[in-house]
Design an enzyme around this catalytic site. Structure first.
Site, PDB file in Angstrom:
ATOM      1  N   HIS A 131      10.735 -64.778  44.644  1.00 27.28           N
ATOM      2  CA  HIS A 131      11.101 -64.310  43.484  1.00 27.28           C
ATOM      3  C   HIS A 131      11.051 -64.115  41.837  1.00 27.28           C
ATOM      4  CE1 HIS A 131      13.881 -61.873  41.702  1.00 27.28           C
ATOM      5  NE2 HIS A 131      14.284 -61.011  42.299  1.00 27.28           N
ATOM      6  N   ASP A 208      16.380 -70.964  46.572  1.00 24.84           N
ATOM      7  CA  ASP A 208      16.569 -69.818  46.639  1.00 24.84           C
ATOM      8  C   ASP A 208      17.325 -69.562  47.648  1.00 24.84           C
ATOM      9  OD1 ASP A 208      17.274 -67.500  45.882  1.00 24.84           O
ATOM     10  OD2 ASP A 208      15.431 -67.404  45.022  1.00 24.84           O
ATOM     11  N   GLN A 211      19.075 -64.388  49.535  1.00 27.74           N
ATOM     12  CA  GLN A 211      18.974 -63.432  50.927  1.00 27.74           C
ATOM     13  C   GLN A 211      19.044 -64.410  52.116  1.00 27.74           C
ATOM     14  OE1 GLN A 211      17.828 -60.221  50.711  1.00 27.74           O
ATOM     15  NE2 GLN A 211      17.002 -60.572  48.564  1.00 27.74           N
ATOM     16  N   LYS A 234      25.419 -59.396  46.435  1.00 25.80           N
ATOM     17  CA  LYS A 234      24.103 -60.003  48.279  1.00 25.80           C
ATOM     18  C   LYS A 234      24.686 -60.176  49.887  1.00 25.80           C
ATOM     19  CE  LYS A 234      20.102 -60.383  45.760  1.00 25.80           C
ATOM     20  NZ  LYS A 234      19.032 -59.503  45.348  1.00 25.80           N
ATOM     21  N   CYS A 372      10.038 -57.509  42.743  1.00 26.75           N
ATOM     22  CA  CYS A 372      10.177 -58.252  41.680  1.00 26.75           C
ATOM     23  C   CYS A 372       9.623 -59.648  42.755  1.00 26.75           C
ATOM     24  CB  CYS A 372      11.813 -58.847  41.896  1.00 26.75           C
ATOM     25  SG  CYS A 372      12.848 -58.144  40.923  1.00 26.75           S
TER      26      CYS A 372
HETATM   27  N1  PLP Z   1      15.659 -64.592  45.436  1.00 27.03           N
HETATM   28  C1  PLP Z   1      15.713 -63.989  45.426  1.00 27.03           C
HETATM   29  C2  PLP Z   1      14.979 -64.574  46.935  1.00 27.03           C
HETATM   30  C3  PLP Z   1      16.423 -62.552  45.400  1.00 27.03           C
HETATM   31  O1  PLP Z   1      16.104 -61.296  46.546  1.00 27.03           O
HETATM   32  C4  PLP Z   1      16.910 -62.351  44.431  1.00 27.03           C
HETATM   33  C5  PLP Z   1      17.277 -60.832  44.290  1.00 27.03           C
HETATM   34  O2  PLP Z   1      16.500 -60.227  44.973  1.00 27.03           O
HETATM   35  C6  PLP Z   1      16.908 -63.226  43.183  1.00 27.03           C
HETATM   36  C7  PLP Z   1      16.254 -64.346  43.785  1.00 27.03           C
HETATM   37  C8  PLP Z   1      17.508 -62.830  42.408  1.00 27.03           C
HETATM   38  O3  PLP Z   1      18.868 -62.685  42.328  1.00 27.03           O
HETATM   39  P1  PLP Z   1      20.482 -61.684  41.323  1.00 27.03           P
HETATM   40  O4  PLP Z   1      19.151 -60.815  40.532  1.00 27.03           O
HETATM   41  O5  PLP Z   1      21.694 -61.868  41.579  1.00 27.03           O
HETATM   42  O6  PLP Z   1      20.744 -63.360  40.531  1.00 27.03           O
END
Ligand code: PLP
Length: 414
Positions: A131, A208, A211, A234, A372
Site C-alpha cells: 500500500h 503491515d 488487512q 478495519k 492505493c
Molecule cells: N496498509 C494496507 C495494506 C491497507 O490496506 C491500508 C488501508 O487501506 C493501509 C495500509 C493504510 O491504513 P490507514 O489508512 O487506516 O492508515
C-alpha cells in the site's frame, strides 16, 4: 431470506447482521450490499453505543485529572491497551502504542527508528504489493538519508518470490517492511518465513497488519516481528485510532516522534526528559473516545470468534470466485496460494469505474481503481481493478445479487 454455508450454534450470519444498523438502509432504493470492507468495515451497535456512552457519561481528558470523570476515562483508555495487547499477543502492555492508524504507525517507525539507524548507502526492502502507506514513508526516509529502497518481486499470481527476496540482502540492508495481507489481491504473505529470513541476516521487520488483523489470529511474539501496525476502522472499530506494536527494547532505544504533553517527564527551557513507554510516543490528547470504542470492537470480534468468521469468509471468497469465473471476459487478478476475503478482477474492454457506478445504482458498494497500490497495478499491467471484499456480515445471497448486477452492467456497457 439470508443464506450462508455457515450456520451453527456459534455463528449465525442473520444474527450478526442484526447488530450492524447500517445494513438495514437502502441505497438508491435497493438494500445495501457492502463489499468495500477492505477500505473500512461497518460498525456494530455496541461500538456506536460505546461512543455515545463515553461522551454522555464520562468524557474527560485522561492521565492528568484527579476527578472522577478523568479517572473513569483513563481506566477505560488503559483497558483498551490491555485488550489490544491480548488481541495481538504482545508480551508487555508498554509495547502497545495508540496511533491514528496504520499509516501513522509506519511513519512513526520511519521517522524515529529510521532517522536514527539509516545512513547513506543503506538499503530498505519492501514488496511489490505494498500500500502507498508502506512505500512513501520509506521513500521519504531514503531521500533524506541517501538510502535505497529495494522491492521484493512477485509472480503473476500475486505471490512474493521468496528466493528473490533472499537475494536482495547485502551488508547494507537495514530494514524490511512488508504487508501481511494485500488489500488489492487478498494474498496472505508468509510473514513468519519472511521475518525468519530477515532475522538470519540480522535485519529488523515491520509487518503491515492493516488487512490481516481482522481476519487472522495475530501473535506478534510467535511471529517474532519487530514492529506490527494496524487500524481500528478495519476491525469494526471507529476511524482515527490504531496500534503500533514494537518490541520494548527497540521502542526504548528509539528517539521520540512528536513533542508535547504526555510524552514528557520534566520540561525546562533548557531541556526535556521523556516519559516511559508507551506514553513516550503518545504526545498530546489522544483519540480517547475512539480508542475506548476500539476496545469494544476487539471484544466484539473475539466474542464472535475469528475462526468462525474465517470459515464464513473463506466460504464467501470461494463462492464469489466460482461465480465470477463463470462470467465471460472477466479475469481475476491475484490468484495467490493463500488468499483471504478479497477478490479483484478486470473485465475486457470495460473500465472498472463504469462498473462501480452501475453497481452503486443497484445499492452495491465495491471499490474500483488502484486501491492505493499504483506500483502493484503497474507490475500486473492493469490500470486498476474492481475489488469486492467481504466481512463477517456478508452472505452468499449478496454475492448472487452482485454477480447478477455485474452481468447486467457488462451487457449495458458492451
Ligand atoms: N496498509 C494496507 C495494506 C491497507 O490496506 C491500508 C488501508 O487501506 C493501509 C495500509 C493504510 O491504513 P490507514 O489508512 O487506516 O492508515
Amino acid at each position: 431470506m439470508i443464506t450462508t454455508a455457515v450456520k451453527d450454534k456459534t455463528f449465525d450470519v442473520a444474527e450478526i447482521r442484526e447488530q450492524f444498523p447500517i445494513l438495514h438502509r437502502l441505497v438508491k432504493g435497493k438494500p445495501l450490499v457492502y463489499f468495500d470492507n477492505a477500505a473500512t468495515s461497518q460498525k456494530p451497535q455496541v461500538v456506536i453505543d460505546k461512543l455515545v456512552e463515553y461522551y454522555s457519561g464520562f468524557n474527560a481528558n485522561i492521565h492528568r485529572g484527579i476527578h472522577t470523570l478523568a479517572e473513569e476515562a483513563t481506566a477505560a483508555f488503559e483497558e483498551a491497551r490491555d485488550t489490544a495487547q491480548r488481541f495481538l499477543g504482545a508480551a508487555h502492555r508498554e509495547e502497545i502504542i495508540f496511533t491514528k492508524g496504520t499509516t501513522e504507525g509506519i511513519n512513526l517507525v520511519a521517522s524515529t527508528w529510521g532517522r536514527q539507524n539509516i545512513s547513506a548507502g543503506d538499503e530498505i526492502i519492501i514488496s511489490a504489493m505494498e500500500h502507498h502507506s508502506n512505500i512513501v514513508p520509506w521513500q521519504i526516509l531514503c531521500l533524506e538519508k541517501g538510502a535505497t529502497l529495494k522491492v521484493i518481486p512477485i509472480d503473476d499470481n500475486g505471490d512474493i518470490i521468496l528466493e528473490e527476496f533472499k537475494k536482495l540482502f547485502t551488508s547494507k540492508t537495514k530494514f524490511v517492511s512488508v504487508v501481511h495481507v494485500s488489500n488489492s489481491l487478498g494474498t496472505v504473505n508468509p510473514v513468519k518465513e519472511i521475518i525468519r529470513i530477515a532475522h538470519d541476516f540480522g535485519v529488523l521487520v515491520l509487518v503491515d497488519g492493516a488487512q490481516s488483523t481482522v481476519h487472522l489470529d495475530i501473535d506478534v511474539v510467535a511471529l517474532d516481528c519487530d514492529f506490527f501496525v494496524c487500524s481500528s476502522h478495519k476491525i469494526y472499530g471507529p476511524t482515527g485510532t490504531g496500534v503500533l506494536y514494537g518490541k520494548r527494547s527497540l521502542l526504548e532505544a528509539m528517539p521520540v516522534f512528536q513533542g508535547g504533553g504526555e510524552m514528557i517527564k520534566e520540561v525546562t527551557f533548557a531541556s526535556t526528559s521523556y516519559n516511559d513507554l508507551p506514553y513516550k510516543y503518545e504526545a498530546g490528547t489522544p483519540n480517547i473516545a475512539d480508542t475506548i470504542a476500539f476496545k469494544t470492537a476487539l471484544d466484539f470480534v473475539a466474542s464472535v470468534g475469528k475462526k468462525n468468521v474465517r470459515t464464513h469468509e473463506n466460504d464467501l471468497l470461494a463462492y464469489a470466485t466460482a461465480r465470477l469465473e463463470e462470467i465471460a471476459g472477466l479475469r481475476i487478478i491475484g490468484k495467490g496460494k493463500d488468499k483471504i476475503s478479497v477478490v479483484s478482477f478486470v473485465i475486457d474492454k470495460v473500465h472498472p469505474s463504469d462498473i462501480g457506478t452501475l453497481l452503486d445504482n443497484r445499492g452495491i458498494a465495491v471499490r474500483t481503481g488502484n486501491h492505493c497500490t499504483q506500483p502493484l497495478m503497474d507490475r500486473l499491467c492493469v490500470p486498476g481493478t474492481i475489488r469486492a471484499s467481504f466481512a463477517m456480515y456478508n452472505t452468499r445471497d449478496e454475492i448472487d445479487v452482485f454477480t447478477t448486477a455485474l452481468e447486467k452492467s457488462i451487457t449495458l456497457l458492451s
